[in-house]
Design a protein around this motif. Structure first.
Motif, PDB file in Angstrom:
ATOM      1  N   THR A   1      41.865  37.464  45.822  1.00 49.12           N
ATOM      2  CA  THR A   1      41.282  37.570  44.485  1.00 49.12           C
ATOM      3  C   THR A   1      39.757  37.608  44.536  1.00 49.12           C
ATOM      4  O   THR A   1      39.115  38.340  43.771  1.00 49.12           O
ATOM      5  CB  THR A   1      41.748  36.393  43.616  1.00 49.12           C
ATOM      6  N   LYS A   2      39.168  36.836  45.454  1.00 45.86           N
ATOM      7  CA  LYS A   2      37.710  36.843  45.582  1.00 45.86           C
ATOM      8  C   LYS A   2      37.188  38.211  45.991  1.00 45.86           C
ATOM      9  O   LYS A   2      36.176  38.687  45.474  1.00 45.86           O
ATOM     10  CB  LYS A   2      37.269  35.789  46.592  1.00 45.86           C
ATOM     11  N   VAL A   3      37.914  38.850  46.922  1.00 47.95           N
ATOM     12  CA  VAL A   3      37.483  40.171  47.383  1.00 47.95           C
ATOM     13  C   VAL A   3      37.591  41.199  46.266  1.00 47.95           C
ATOM     14  O   VAL A   3      36.679  42.007  46.047  1.00 47.95           O
ATOM     15  CB  VAL A   3      38.309  40.595  48.609  1.00 47.95           C
ATOM     16  N   THR A   4      38.721  41.192  45.544  1.00 53.79           N
ATOM     17  CA  THR A   4      38.875  42.165  44.460  1.00 53.79           C
ATOM     18  C   THR A   4      37.845  41.921  43.346  1.00 53.79           C
ATOM     19  O   THR A   4      37.364  42.876  42.727  1.00 53.79           O
ATOM     20  CB  THR A   4      40.291  42.088  43.876  1.00 53.79           C
ATOM     21  N   ALA A   5      37.503  40.656  43.105  1.00 52.81           N
ATOM     22  CA  ALA A   5      36.489  40.364  42.094  1.00 52.81           C
ATOM     23  C   ALA A   5      35.126  40.881  42.534  1.00 52.81           C
ATOM     24  O   ALA A   5      34.365  41.444  41.733  1.00 52.81           O
ATOM     25  CB  ALA A   5      36.428  38.862  41.822  1.00 52.81           C
ATOM     26  N   LEU A   6      34.780  40.703  43.814  1.00 55.57           N
ATOM     27  CA  LEU A   6      33.502  41.200  44.318  1.00 55.57           C
ATOM     28  C   LEU A   6      33.448  42.730  44.288  1.00 55.57           C
ATOM     29  O   LEU A   6      32.426  43.316  43.928  1.00 55.57           O
ATOM     30  CB  LEU A   6      33.274  40.698  45.746  1.00 55.57           C
ATOM     31  N   VAL A   7      34.564  43.355  44.662  1.00 56.79           N
ATOM     32  CA  VAL A   7      34.607  44.829  44.614  1.00 56.79           C
ATOM     33  C   VAL A   7      34.464  45.320  43.178  1.00 56.79           C
ATOM     34  O   VAL A   7      33.728  46.279  42.893  1.00 56.79           O
ATOM     35  CB  VAL A   7      35.915  45.334  45.244  1.00 56.79           C
ATOM     36  N   GLY A   8      35.163  44.657  42.245  1.00 58.09           N
ATOM     37  CA  GLY A   8      35.053  45.048  40.838  1.00 58.09           C
ATOM     38  C   GLY A   8      33.652  44.844  40.297  1.00 58.09           C
ATOM     39  O   GLY A   8      33.134  45.685  39.551  1.00 58.09           O
ATOM     40  N   ALA A   9      33.001  43.732  40.677  1.00 59.17           N
ATOM     41  CA  ALA A   9      31.633  43.487  40.211  1.00 59.17           C
ATOM     42  C   ALA A   9      30.672  44.531  40.771  1.00 59.17           C
ATOM     43  O   ALA A   9      29.766  44.997  40.058  1.00 59.17           O
ATOM     44  CB  ALA A   9      31.196  42.083  40.619  1.00 59.17           C
ATOM     45  N   SER A  10      30.859  44.903  42.029  1.00 58.82           N
ATOM     46  CA  SER A  10      29.999  45.930  42.621  1.00 58.82           C
ATOM     47  C   SER A  10      30.187  47.277  41.926  1.00 58.82           C
ATOM     48  O   SER A  10      29.210  47.973  41.621  1.00 58.82           O
ATOM     49  CB  SER A  10      30.300  46.060  44.121  1.00 58.82           C
ATOM     50  N   ALA A  11      31.447  47.630  41.681  1.00 61.41           N
ATOM     51  CA  ALA A  11      31.711  48.899  40.992  1.00 61.41           C
ATOM     52  C   ALA A  11      31.163  48.874  39.564  1.00 61.41           C
ATOM     53  O   ALA A  11      30.595  49.867  39.083  1.00 61.41           O
ATOM     54  CB  ALA A  11      33.210  49.182  40.976  1.00 61.41           C
ATOM     55  N   GLY A  12      31.334  47.736  38.877  1.00 60.49           N
ATOM     56  CA  GLY A  12      30.800  47.638  37.516  1.00 60.49           C
ATOM     57  C   GLY A  12      29.292  47.721  37.479  1.00 60.49           C
ATOM     58  O   GLY A  12      28.703  48.365  36.591  1.00 60.49           O
TER      59      GLY A  12
ATOM     60  N   GLY B   1      27.977  45.420  33.134  1.00 60.10           N
ATOM     61  CA  GLY B   1      28.837  46.119  34.089  1.00 60.10           C
ATOM     62  C   GLY B   1      29.344  45.213  35.191  1.00 60.10           C
ATOM     63  O   GLY B   1      30.518  45.256  35.557  1.00 60.10           O
ATOM     64  N   VAL B   2      28.456  44.372  35.724  1.00 64.61           N
ATOM     65  CA  VAL B   2      28.861  43.439  36.780  1.00 64.61           C
ATOM     66  C   VAL B   2      29.899  42.447  36.260  1.00 64.61           C
ATOM     67  O   VAL B   2      30.908  42.162  36.914  1.00 64.61           O
ATOM     68  CB  VAL B   2      27.632  42.709  37.342  1.00 64.61           C
ATOM     69  N   LEU B   3      29.647  41.908  35.069  1.00 70.88           N
ATOM     70  CA  LEU B   3      30.572  40.922  34.500  1.00 70.88           C
ATOM     71  C   LEU B   3      31.931  41.542  34.207  1.00 70.88           C
ATOM     72  O   LEU B   3      32.984  40.979  34.557  1.00 70.88           O
ATOM     73  CB  LEU B   3      29.975  40.336  33.225  1.00 70.88           C
ATOM     74  N   THR B   4      31.941  42.720  33.584  1.00 69.04           N
ATOM     75  CA  THR B   4      33.212  43.378  33.262  1.00 69.04           C
ATOM     76  C   THR B   4      33.978  43.764  34.516  1.00 69.04           C
ATOM     77  O   THR B   4      35.193  43.545  34.624  1.00 69.04           O
ATOM     78  CB  THR B   4      32.960  44.619  32.398  1.00 69.04           C
ATOM     79  N   GLY B   5      33.272  44.345  35.491  1.00 67.80           N
ATOM     80  CA  GLY B   5      33.938  44.727  36.735  1.00 67.80           C
ATOM     81  C   GLY B   5      34.484  43.531  37.490  1.00 67.80           C
ATOM     82  O   GLY B   5      35.584  43.589  38.048  1.00 67.80           O
ATOM     83  N   GLY B   6      33.725  42.421  37.504  1.00 68.19           N
ATOM     84  CA  GLY B   6      34.215  41.225  38.174  1.00 68.19           C
ATOM     85  C   GLY B   6      35.459  40.660  37.519  1.00 68.19           C
ATOM     86  O   GLY B   6      36.399  40.235  38.197  1.00 68.19           O
ATOM     87  N   LEU B   7      35.481  40.661  36.184  1.00 67.37           N
ATOM     88  CA  LEU B   7      36.662  40.157  35.480  1.00 67.37           C
ATOM     89  C   LEU B   7      37.884  41.037  35.725  1.00 67.37           C
ATOM     90  O   LEU B   7      38.989  40.533  35.962  1.00 67.37           O
ATOM     91  CB  LEU B   7      36.368  40.069  33.977  1.00 67.37           C
ATOM     92  N   LEU B   8      37.686  42.362  35.690  1.00 66.79           N
ATOM     93  CA  LEU B   8      38.818  43.263  35.927  1.00 66.79           C
ATOM     94  C   LEU B   8      39.318  43.156  37.367  1.00 66.79           C
ATOM     95  O   LEU B   8      40.525  43.154  37.620  1.00 66.79           O
ATOM     96  CB  LEU B   8      38.409  44.700  35.607  1.00 66.79           C
ATOM     97  N   GLY B   9      38.375  43.068  38.317  1.00 66.55           N
ATOM     98  CA  GLY B   9      38.786  42.934  39.709  1.00 66.55           C
ATOM     99  C   GLY B   9      39.510  41.627  39.970  1.00 66.55           C
ATOM    100  O   GLY B   9      40.504  41.584  40.694  1.00 66.55           O
ATOM    101  N   GLY B  10      39.007  40.539  39.377  1.00 63.85           N
ATOM    102  CA  GLY B  10      39.691  39.261  39.538  1.00 63.85           C
ATOM    103  C   GLY B  10      41.075  39.261  38.919  1.00 63.85           C
ATOM    104  O   GLY B  10      42.025  38.718  39.491  1.00 63.85           O
ATOM    105  N   ALA B  11      41.206  39.896  37.739  1.00 62.42           N
ATOM    106  CA  ALA B  11      42.516  39.979  37.095  1.00 62.42           C
ATOM    107  C   ALA B  11      43.489  40.797  37.943  1.00 62.42           C
ATOM    108  O   ALA B  11      44.669  40.461  38.054  1.00 62.42           O
ATOM    109  CB  ALA B  11      42.380  40.589  35.705  1.00 62.42           C
ATOM    110  N   TYR B  12      42.984  41.872  38.561  1.00 61.16           N
ATOM    111  CA  TYR B  12      43.850  42.678  39.427  1.00 61.16           C
ATOM    112  C   TYR B  12      44.336  41.854  40.616  1.00 61.16           C
ATOM    113  O   TYR B  12      45.514  41.929  41.003  1.00 61.16           O
ATOM    114  CB  TYR B  12      43.085  43.904  39.921  1.00 61.16           C
TER     115      TYR B  12
END
Length: 213
Positions: free
Chosen positions: A164-175, A25-36
């Motif tokens: 991008t770093k912030v969105t990746a961290l937010v995505g990893a937290s959500a994942g 979940g962390v890995l997937t969320g981080g990748l999606l957040g970074g891509a966003y």
């Protein structure tokens, strides 16, 4: 002759460790957040300020009340329709991009505009303020309150959107959170009880039953 006791068959598959769901979940969320963060263009926000000044026949309380009213009027069609000529953007763009904020302690109105282009955000904020001042001062004879420009909007030097770093961290937290929820609600395996193997006694030695009835 003795019989060998039955042994419970061992499963050839290994159970997936619970922490793997969290890691996935962390890995997937981080990748999606970074891509966003990479694919979404940055946005810039510029802010201009106006202040309501009471005339001789008015007071500060009246100016404060009119400042609250002007904050609501700034995003209305009458003001934005004139502002679009100076901003050089369609009316719909102003409606989607311009926001106002008033202060409860001072008769001041903040007009903010957001755009993917820093200069365009500056032009929109200043254009709306210019139109608002004209509309407000057109009735100052009746309101006894004058609206003046307090500060022009300056061209922003840095984007206000998340990096991008912030969105990746937010995505990893959500994942990680979703992975934890899945881990909590998933059906748990029932631990198979170990079969109690009954000991099989060896064959009894044949007794001489001759002569016994």
């Amino acid at each position: 002759m003795t019989e060998n006791p039955d042994r419970a068959p061992r499963s050839s598959r290994r159970a997936v460790p619970p922490w793997s769901l969290l890691a996935a979940g962390v890995l997937t969320g981080g990748l999606l957040g970074g891509a966003y963060g990479v694919l979404t263009p940055p946005s810039y926000t510029a802010t201009a300020y106006v202040i309501a000044v009471p005339a001789d026949k008015s007071d500060t309380a009246a100016a404060q009340g009119f400042a609250q009213a002007y904050g609501r009027v700034a995003t209305q069609l009458a003001v934005l329709d004139d502002a679009q000529m100076w901003a050089g953007v369609p009316l719909r763009t102003l409606q989607d991009s311009v926001r106002t904020e008033t202060s409860p302690d001072a008769p001041m109105v903040a007009v903010s505009a957001t755009s993917p282009h820093a200069l365009q955000a500056t032009d929109m904020a200043n254009a709306v303020v210019r139109s608002l001042v004209q509309h407000a001062n057109g009735t100052k004879g009746a309101t006894n309150v004058e609206l003046i420009r307090f500060s022009r909007a300056l061209k922003p030097t840095a984007p206000t959107s998340a990096s991008t770093k912030v969105t990746a961290l937010v995505g990893a937290s959500a994942g990680g959170l979703l992975g934890g929820l899945v881990l909590l609600v998933r059906p748990r395996r029932r631990v198979a009880e170990s079969a109690v193997q009954a000991s099989v006694p060896g064959p009894a030695v044949a007794a001489d039953v001759r002569g016994q009835l």
